[in-house]
Design an enzyme around this catalytic site. Structure first.
Site, PDB file in Angstrom:
ATOM      1  N   PRO A   1       0.976  -1.121  -0.071  1.00  0.00           N
ATOM      2  CA  PRO A   1      -0.019   0.039   0.063  1.00  0.00           C
ATOM      3  C   PRO A   1       0.813   1.409  -0.126  1.00  0.00           C
ATOM      4  O   PRO A   1       1.962   1.209   0.765  1.00  0.00           O
ATOM      5  CB  PRO A   1      -0.811  -0.089   1.389  1.00  0.00           C
ATOM      6  CG  PRO A   1      -0.818  -1.616   1.575  1.00  0.00           C
ATOM      7  CD  PRO A   1       0.446  -2.014   1.118  1.00  0.00           C
ATOM      8  N   GLU A   2       0.629   2.163  -0.948  1.00  0.00           N
ATOM      9  CA  GLU A   2       1.131   3.253  -1.134  1.00  0.00           C
ATOM     10  C   GLU A   2       0.436   4.661  -0.533  1.00  0.00           C
ATOM     11  O   GLU A   2      -0.635   4.257   0.356  1.00  0.00           O
ATOM     12  CB  GLU A   2       1.631   3.501  -2.313  1.00  0.00           C
ATOM     13  CG  GLU A   2       2.485   2.543  -2.993  1.00  0.00           C
ATOM     14  CD  GLU A   2       2.854   2.702  -4.408  1.00  0.00           C
ATOM     15  OE1 GLU A   2       3.103   3.926  -4.725  1.00  0.00           O
ATOM     16  OE2 GLU A   2       3.083   1.819  -5.008  1.00  0.00           O
TER      17      GLU A   2
END
Length: 300
Positions: free
Chosen positions: A2-3
């Site tokens: 996840p960014e």
């Protein structure tokens, strides 16, 4: 992993639900995830009986502020999920390792199959204690990033957060100047720019029309401005669509809903497909151990 857009999606969802809730109990079934603390009990003690007052984010870190001045920091790692449950009777997903039970009812569950995530409580700096903040973050002329860094010393050296820090293109140009570092390596270096990973780096560079291996210091003024604008635009669009959920379906929001930005990806995961701009073929290379997608015609 996840960014920034995925973590921001989680933060926004929790902001509508957990602010004002008191943590009744915390269960930790794998101490590896809270390894910054001597024991899982130490981690629990700093949380139980305390109320969540704020929900923040810096880079890829979710930051929940407590009424004590301490902050619960959650990094989702490669496969972490935060899932809400209205009742303890609801079946817990496999790989549920941390559970927060609220006095008002309901639970927040941390699920992580690959166990690369991390949770810890950052204790508020003592009065007069100086927190050394990233010189890149200090370029900000607005936003909430600097204030959050000062409250959470563990995150103080993170680089520019493109959402939480207001940094104009001219100040961003100073970061790139005289550097031989390839562009993708630079914008995914969390000590320089916080929150961008493999997916959004490729999308940003495509939108800006720049190759992944261009030396950062070689950009013209126009190219710097394009890159600066592309970072903001791509991340804003991804946040609007709830982040990206790839084929592994690893990322979901706290209600289990998938992101929608994967429908708008221009290059990432599209090896061998036609470029939306020039109809050329998207290529994939492995650079520094990471998959890199780009259009050889559109990115100079």
């Amino acid at each position: 992993m996840p960014e920034l857009p995925e973590v921001e999606t989680v933060r926004a969802a929790l902001a509508r639900d957990v602010i004002g809730k008191k943590i009744k109990t915390v269960t930790v079934t794998n101490g590896k995830l809270v390894k910054r603390h001597k024991t899982a009990k130490d981690f629990r003690t700093l949380l139980e009986g305390h109320t969540i007052r704020t929900t923040g984010r810096l880079g890829k870190n979710l930051v929940l502020g407590l009424e004590t001045g301490n902050h619960l920091v959650i990094h989702l790692g490669m496969s972490g999920q935060l899932l809400r449950s209205r009742s303890a009777k609801d079946a817990k997903p496999k790989h549920t390792h941390v559970v927060f039970v609220f006095t008002q009812g309901g639970e927040l569950r941390y699920v992580d199959p690959r166990m690369f995530g991390e949770l810890y409580v950052s204790e508020a700096p003592k009065e007069g204690e100086k927190v050394e903040i990233s010189p890149y973050a200090k370029l900000a002329v607005g936003g909430d990033g600097l204030a959050l860094r000062a409250k959470v010393p563990e995150l103080a050296l993170l680089g520019i957060d493109p959402v939480e820090d207001v940094v104009g293109w001219d100040r961003f140009a100073a970061v790139l100047r005289d550097r031989t570092t390839p562009l993708k390596a630079l914008i995914t270096d969390q000590s320089i720019v916080a929150g961008i990973g493999n997916i959004y780096a490729d999308e940003i560079l495509y939108t800006a029309g720049l190759r992944y291996d261009r030396p950062a210091g070689s950009l013209s003024t126009i190219e710097v401005r394009r890159l600066h604008r592309s970072i903001g635009e791509v991340l804003a669009e991804a946040i609007k669509h709830g982040g990206t959920t790839l084929a592994d379906e690893q990322f979901v929001d706290p209600d289990g809903k998938k992101g929608g930005y994967q429908a708008f990806l221009n290059v990432y995961g599209r090896e061998g497909e036609s470029c939306h701009r020039c109809r050329g073929i998207i290529e994939k290379l492995t650079v520094r151990g990471r998959a890199t997608y780009f259009c050889p015609n559109c990115q100079g």
